[in-house]
Design a protein around this motif. Structure first.
Motif, mmCIF file in Angstrom:
data_model
loop_
_atom_site.group_PDB
_atom_site.id
_atom_site.type_symbol
_atom_site.label_atom_id
_atom_site.label_comp_id
_atom_site.label_asym_id
_atom_site.label_seq_id
_atom_site.Cartn_x
_atom_site.Cartn_y
_atom_site.Cartn_z
ATOM 1 N N HIS A 1 0.826 -1.206 0.000
ATOM 2 C CA HIS A 1 0.000 0.000 0.000
ATOM 3 C C HIS A 1 0.859 1.254 0.000
ATOM 4 C CE1 HIS A 1 -2.195 3.302 2.057
ATOM 5 N NE2 HIS A 1 -3.150 2.927 1.235
ATOM 6 N N GLN A 2 1.927 1.240 0.825
ATOM 7 C CA GLN A 2 2.813 2.392 0.887
ATOM 8 C C GLN A 2 3.494 2.634 -0.451
ATOM 9 O OE1 GLN A 2 3.085 4.338 3.758
ATOM 10 N NE2 GLN A 2 4.056 5.749 2.319
ATOM 11 N N THR A 3 3.853 1.561 -1.150
ATOM 12 C CA THR A 3 4.492 1.679 -2.460
ATOM 13 C C THR A 3 3.542 2.307 -3.473
ATOM 14 O OG1 THR A 3 5.864 -0.260 -2.031
ATOM 15 C CG2 THR A 3 5.607 0.424 -4.331
ATOM 16 N N ASN B 1 3.055 5.987 -2.727
ATOM 17 C CA ASN B 1 4.200 6.787 -3.158
ATOM 18 C C ASN B 1 4.183 7.035 -4.661
ATOM 19 O OD1 ASN B 1 5.202 6.960 -0.563
ATOM 20 N ND2 ASN B 1 6.572 5.204 -0.784
ATOM 21 N N VAL B 2 3.809 6.009 -5.431
ATOM 22 C CA VAL B 2 3.744 6.152 -6.886
ATOM 23 C C VAL B 2 2.676 7.167 -7.274
ATOM 24 C CG1 VAL B 2 3.156 4.983 -9.040
ATOM 25 C CG2 VAL B 2 4.654 3.853 -7.381
ATOM 26 N N VAL B 3 1.485 7.042 -6.659
ATOM 27 C CA VAL B 3 0.385 7.965 -6.970
ATOM 28 C C VAL B 3 0.773 9.390 -6.593
ATOM 29 C CG1 VAL B 3 -1.990 8.586 -6.410
ATOM 30 C CG2 VAL B 3 -1.396 6.192 -6.759
ATOM 31 N N ASP B 4 1.347 9.557 -5.410
ATOM 32 C CA ASP B 4 1.749 10.892 -4.961
ATOM 33 C C ASP B 4 2.780 11.512 -5.896
ATOM 34 O OD1 ASP B 4 0.067 10.832 -2.830
ATOM 35 O OD2 ASP B 4 1.577 10.260 -1.353
ATOM 36 N N SER C 1 -3.889 6.923 -2.787
ATOM 37 C CA SER C 1 -3.223 8.225 -2.762
ATOM 38 C C SER C 1 -3.040 8.764 -1.357
ATOM 39 C CB SER C 1 -4.006 9.236 -3.607
ATOM 40 O OG SER C 1 -5.294 9.444 -3.063
ATOM 41 N N GLY C 2 -3.852 8.303 -0.406
ATOM 42 C CA GLY C 2 -3.713 8.766 0.967
ATOM 43 C C GLY C 2 -4.340 10.135 1.188
#
Length: 336
Positions: A9-11, A14-17, A289-290
């Motif tokens: 999820h973190q990966t 990070n990609v989306v951000d 995206s968070g």
């Protein structure tokens, strides 16, 4: 210790951000202030319906596409976009079948996202600057359609209808696809608050409830038509992911607008399944995206220094006729 699914999820996040930073934030959020000044609530502030609705970036962007689809039913708006934006290649400006410019479309989307995030969460000065930029551009949008009809982006009746398309698109997308949607009177709070943005852009006599907005949209029906842009956006040859989202955009339209483009609702089971699929796409992207950084910065900005006696928001200061007259080139230099 992070579990495998947490690392994955973190990966993804990070990609989306990084993609959002690369294509949107670094290009279109320049000069916008969200972290300060401390205690400044901006135009809306904590607890507002606007803060809640706009915090879900994916439904906000989807809602803007819903608004754009209805807007294209107005031939004047269609030709405003062709003549006064970079949506099509320069040699296509007077062509009823213009050639689309992808970079121009992305720039239009980027500016729109920046405006609706900046006016929601930005400092008061940021919101004022964004509104001035959009108003000033509108002042230059005047011309003649190929059929001889005149258009003017400062026309009060047009501003009222155009405002209604935007607030309807965002609010309806929120109502259908936000994981915690506002409904009924709570959703009407959004309509009532968002009118500040419309007034800041020069609008008058604007609708302030869902019912009033629907009446405003329908009142413009005699002036609407299926433009070339609308026909292309509803064509049968869109790739599958775009076709699904295109259906979802048309699904948000009022019944009279669906009739104008001959859109028929499927049976209730199919419609529910389709909406569930789109809900999963939009909210999957949102989870990936968070939290929206600008929303988090705005909350900290207010929480760190909000005086209990301070009003829960500030109000736009624009009064019609106050803006100086400037050319398009001067405006592009000023707001670059």
């Amino acid at each position: 210790m992070f579990l495998p699914h947490q690392i994955a999820h973190q990966t993804v996040q990070n990609v989306v951000d990084k993609q959002f930073d690369r294509y949107i934030r670094t290009r279109f959020f320049r000069g916008m202030e969200f972290a300060g000044p401390v205690g400044d609530p901006g135009w809306f502030g904590p607890g507002s319906a606007v803060w809640h609705v706009h915090s879900h970036m994916e439904t906000l962007v989807f809602g803007l596409q819903c608004a754009a689809f209805i807007e294209r039913l107005d031939p004047s708006i269609y030709w405003m976009g062709i003549h006064h934006s970079r949506l099509v290649k320069p040699e296509s400006k007077d062509n009823p079948m213009p050639e689309v410019e992808l970079e121009g479309i992305l720039a239009r989307l980027g500016h729109s996202i920046a405006f609706f995030i900046g006016t929601a969460y930005g400092s008061t000065a940021t919101a004022e600057r964004l509104a001035l930029a959009v108003r000033s551009m509108h002042h230059t949008v005047k011309g003649t359609r190929p059929d001889g009809a005149r258009y003017d982006a400062d026309d009060p009746e047009w501003l009222r209808w155009n405002y209604a398309t935007v607030v309807w698109g965002i609010a309806t997308a929120h109502e259908l696809y936000h994981p915690q949607p506002l409904r009924g009177r709570k959703l009407d709070r959004y309509y009532g608050e968002f009118v500040r943005v419309g007034h800041a852009l020069g609008g008058t006599d604007l609708p302030t409830t869902k019912a009033e907005t629907l009446d405003c949209l329908k009142s413009y029906l005699p002036k609407l038509a299926v433009t070339y842009g609308t026909a292309m956006a509803t064509g049968p040859n869109l790739p599958l992911p775009l076709a699904a989202l295109n259906w979802a955009v048309r699904d948000t339209m009022p019944p009279w607008a669906k009739g104008l483009i001959q859109h028929s609702d499927p049976n209730i089971l199919e419609r529910t399944a389709r909406r569930a699929a789109v809900w999963s796409i939009l909210n999957g992207l949102h989870v990936a995206s968070g939290p929206l950084p600008e929303f988090e910065q705005a909350k900290a900005r207010v929480a760190d220094g909000l005086d209990p006696e301070l009003a829960p928001h500030t109000m736009p200061t624009y009064r019609p006729g106050d803006d100086p007259v400037r050319t398009r080139t001067e405006l592009e230099d000023a707001f670059a």
